[in-house]
Design a protein around this motif. Structure first.
Motif, PDB file in Angstrom:
ATOM      1  N   LEU A 123     -72.428  25.022 -30.303  1.00 37.51           N
ATOM      2  CA  LEU A 123     -73.471  25.508 -31.208  1.00 37.51           C
ATOM      3  C   LEU A 123     -73.154  25.075 -32.633  1.00 37.51           C
ATOM      4  CD1 LEU A 123     -73.827  29.147 -29.842  1.00 37.51           C
ATOM      5  CD2 LEU A 123     -75.344  27.220 -29.386  1.00 37.51           C
ATOM      6  N   VAL A 124     -74.189  24.904 -33.445  1.00 42.36           N
ATOM      7  CA  VAL A 124     -74.024  24.499 -34.836  1.00 42.36           C
ATOM      8  C   VAL A 124     -74.854  25.431 -35.714  1.00 42.36           C
ATOM      9  CG1 VAL A 124     -74.392  22.660 -36.530  1.00 42.36           C
ATOM     10  CG2 VAL A 124     -73.695  22.076 -34.192  1.00 42.36           C
ATOM     11  N   VAL A 125     -74.234  25.913 -36.791  1.00 38.28           N
ATOM     12  CA  VAL A 125     -74.942  26.696 -37.804  1.00 38.28           C
ATOM     13  C   VAL A 125     -74.921  25.879 -39.088  1.00 38.28           C
ATOM     14  CG1 VAL A 125     -74.911  28.784 -39.219  1.00 38.28           C
ATOM     15  CG2 VAL A 125     -74.375  28.927 -36.776  1.00 38.28           C
ATOM     16  N   VAL A 126     -76.109  25.555 -39.586  1.00 39.76           N
ATOM     17  CA  VAL A 126     -76.240  24.799 -40.829  1.00 39.76           C
ATOM     18  C   VAL A 126     -76.591  25.784 -41.931  1.00 39.76           C
ATOM     19  CG1 VAL A 126     -77.498  22.987 -42.041  1.00 39.76           C
ATOM     20  CG2 VAL A 126     -76.986  22.727 -39.599  1.00 39.76           C
ATOM     21  N   PHE A 127     -75.783  25.797 -42.978  1.00 38.25           N
ATOM     22  CA  PHE A 127     -76.042  26.661 -44.123  1.00 38.25           C
ATOM     23  C   PHE A 127     -77.088  25.989 -45.003  1.00 38.25           C
ATOM     24  CE2 PHE A 127     -72.181  28.244 -42.460  1.00 38.25           C
ATOM     25  CZ  PHE A 127     -72.116  29.580 -42.815  1.00 38.25           C
ATOM     26  N   GLY A 128     -78.047  26.763 -45.467  1.00 39.76           N
ATOM     27  CA  GLY A 128     -79.146  26.228 -46.255  1.00 39.76           C
ATOM     28  C   GLY A 128     -78.698  25.603 -47.558  1.00 39.76           C
ATOM     29  N   SER A 129     -79.612  24.855 -48.140  1.00 38.44           N
ATOM     30  CA  SER A 129     -79.368  24.205 -49.421  1.00 38.44           C
ATOM     31  C   SER A 129     -78.904  25.224 -50.452  1.00 38.44           C
ATOM     32  CB  SER A 129     -80.647  23.527 -49.894  1.00 38.44           C
ATOM     33  OG  SER A 129     -80.459  22.962 -51.152  1.00 38.44           O
ATOM     34  N   GLY A 130     -77.919  24.859 -51.230  1.00 34.55           N
ATOM     35  CA  GLY A 130     -77.393  25.763 -52.246  1.00 34.55           C
ATOM     36  C   GLY A 130     -76.191  26.556 -51.785  1.00 34.55           C
ATOM     37  N   CYS A 131     -75.732  26.333 -50.554  1.00 37.47           N
ATOM     38  CA  CYS A 131     -74.501  26.975 -50.085  1.00 37.47           C
ATOM     39  C   CYS A 131     -73.328  26.178 -50.638  1.00 37.47           C
ATOM     40  CB  CYS A 131     -74.443  26.992 -48.568  1.00 37.47           C
ATOM     41  SG  CYS A 131     -72.948  27.780 -47.927  1.00 37.47           S
ATOM     42  N   ALA A 132     -72.308  26.883 -51.087  1.00 37.49           N
ATOM     43  CA  ALA A 132     -71.145  26.203 -51.663  1.00 37.49           C
ATOM     44  C   ALA A 132     -69.854  26.809 -51.134  1.00 37.49           C
ATOM     45  CB  ALA A 132     -71.181  26.304 -53.184  1.00 37.49           C
ATOM     46  N   TRP A 133     -68.807  26.015 -51.192  1.00 28.32           N
ATOM     47  CA  TRP A 133     -67.441  26.462 -50.917  1.00 28.32           C
ATOM     48  C   TRP A 133     -66.956  26.997 -52.254  1.00 28.32           C
ATOM     49  CZ3 TRP A 133     -63.352  22.633 -48.557  1.00 28.32           C
ATOM     50  CH2 TRP A 133     -62.112  23.245 -48.484  1.00 28.32           C
ATOM     51  N   SER A 134     -67.143  28.286 -52.469  1.00 25.13           N
ATOM     52  CA  SER A 134     -66.968  28.875 -53.802  1.00 25.13           C
ATOM     53  C   SER A 134     -65.530  28.879 -54.317  1.00 25.13           C
ATOM     54  CB  SER A 134     -67.549  30.288 -53.845  1.00 25.13           C
ATOM     55  OG  SER A 134     -66.850  31.139 -52.962  1.00 25.13           O
ATOM     56  N   ASP A 135     -64.542  28.884 -53.426  1.00 23.60           N
ATOM     57  CA  ASP A 135     -63.147  28.898 -53.879  1.00 23.60           C
ATOM     58  C   ASP A 135     -62.433  27.569 -53.594  1.00 23.60           C
ATOM     59  OD1 ASP A 135     -63.202  29.331 -51.138  1.00 23.60           O
ATOM     60  OD2 ASP A 135     -62.057  31.195 -51.201  1.00 23.60           O
ATOM     61  N   GLU A 136     -63.212  26.508 -53.497  1.00 17.82           N
ATOM     62  CA  GLU A 136     -62.651  25.193 -53.162  1.00 17.82           C
ATOM     63  C   GLU A 136     -61.580  24.739 -54.139  1.00 17.82           C
ATOM     64  OE1 GLU A 136     -64.166  20.672 -52.096  1.00 17.82           O
ATOM     65  OE2 GLU A 136     -65.577  22.072 -53.024  1.00 17.82           O
ATOM     66  N   HIS A 137     -61.755  25.030 -55.413  1.00 16.27           N
ATOM     67  CA  HIS A 137     -60.821  24.534 -56.427  1.00 16.27           C
ATOM     68  C   HIS A 137     -59.896  25.618 -56.987  1.00 16.27           C
ATOM     69  CE1 HIS A 137     -62.878  20.757 -56.167  1.00 16.27           C
ATOM     70  NE2 HIS A 137     -64.029  21.366 -56.376  1.00 16.27           N
ATOM     71  N   SER A 138     -59.806  26.741 -56.295  1.00 17.02           N
ATOM     72  CA  SER A 138     -58.932  27.809 -56.775  1.00 17.02           C
ATOM     73  C   SER A 138     -57.746  28.031 -55.835  1.00 17.02           C
ATOM     74  CB  SER A 138     -59.727  29.105 -56.949  1.00 17.02           C
ATOM     75  OG  SER A 138     -60.291  29.508 -55.719  1.00 17.02           O
ATOM     76  N   TRP A 139     -57.345  26.993 -55.127  1.00 21.95           N
ATOM     77  CA  TRP A 139     -56.233  27.060 -54.187  1.00 21.95           C
ATOM     78  C   TRP A 139     -55.169  26.057 -54.578  1.00 21.95           C
ATOM     79  CZ3 TRP A 139     -54.489  23.184 -50.773  1.00 21.95           C
ATOM     80  CH2 TRP A 139     -53.561  23.595 -49.820  1.00 21.95           C
ATOM     81  N   SER A 140     -53.928  26.402 -54.329  1.00 29.47           N
ATOM     82  CA  SER A 140     -52.826  25.483 -54.582  1.00 29.47           C
ATOM     83  C   SER A 140     -51.945  25.424 -53.341  1.00 29.47           C
ATOM     84  CB  SER A 140     -51.991  25.973 -55.768  1.00 29.47           C
ATOM     85  OG  SER A 140     -50.831  25.179 -55.900  1.00 29.47           O
TER      86      SER A 140
END
Length: 135
Positions: free
Chosen positions: A11-28
């Protein structure tokens, strides 16, 4: 905004336009502990994590009405979240990763109706926040 999707069990769930990986750049990838010895000396230990293991991935709409998914997809996501250790494939514009739910950072998933209806239908849209982590 580009497409983000989760898939598992065919199965595949596609997140609608405007979905973001909100903490993508807050990880080390660097972990660190700091302690004091009995003499008061500072003991610092640092290490780098292997690849991206443990990296948090929070998927959510970045503005009002963005990143919506249908009730059918919410039910699919909730089904996956109910399976301990469920491994899913996350596809983002910059790559593909294997992920699991962050149940230790509860709730792992929230879903609120974008517009509330007394009689919910499969196509009704929901605002979803999904907390995952790379394995």
């Amino acid at each position: 905004m580009s497409m983000i999707q989760l898939s598992a069990n065919g199965l595949v769930v596609v997140f609608g336009s405007g979905c973001a990986w909100s903490d993508e750049h807050s990880w080390s990838p660097v972990g660190q502990t700091v302690e004091r010895s009995l003499t008061g000396a500072l003991i610092v230990q640092s290490a780098s994590a292997p690849a991206e293991a443990g990296r948090p991935v929070t998927l959510q709409g970045v503005e009002q009405g963005a990143g919506l998914v249908s009730l059918t997809d919410v039910q699919t996501l909730r089904g996956w979240a109910a399976e301990p250790g469920q491994v899913m494939t996350l596809t983002t514009p910059d790559g593909v990763r294997e992920v699991i739910w962050r149940h230790h950072d509860a709730p792992a998933i929230t879903a609120d109706p974008y517009t509330f209806y007394d009689d919910q239908q499969a196509g009704d849209m929901y605002v979803v926040t999904a907390k995952l982590m790379v394995i």
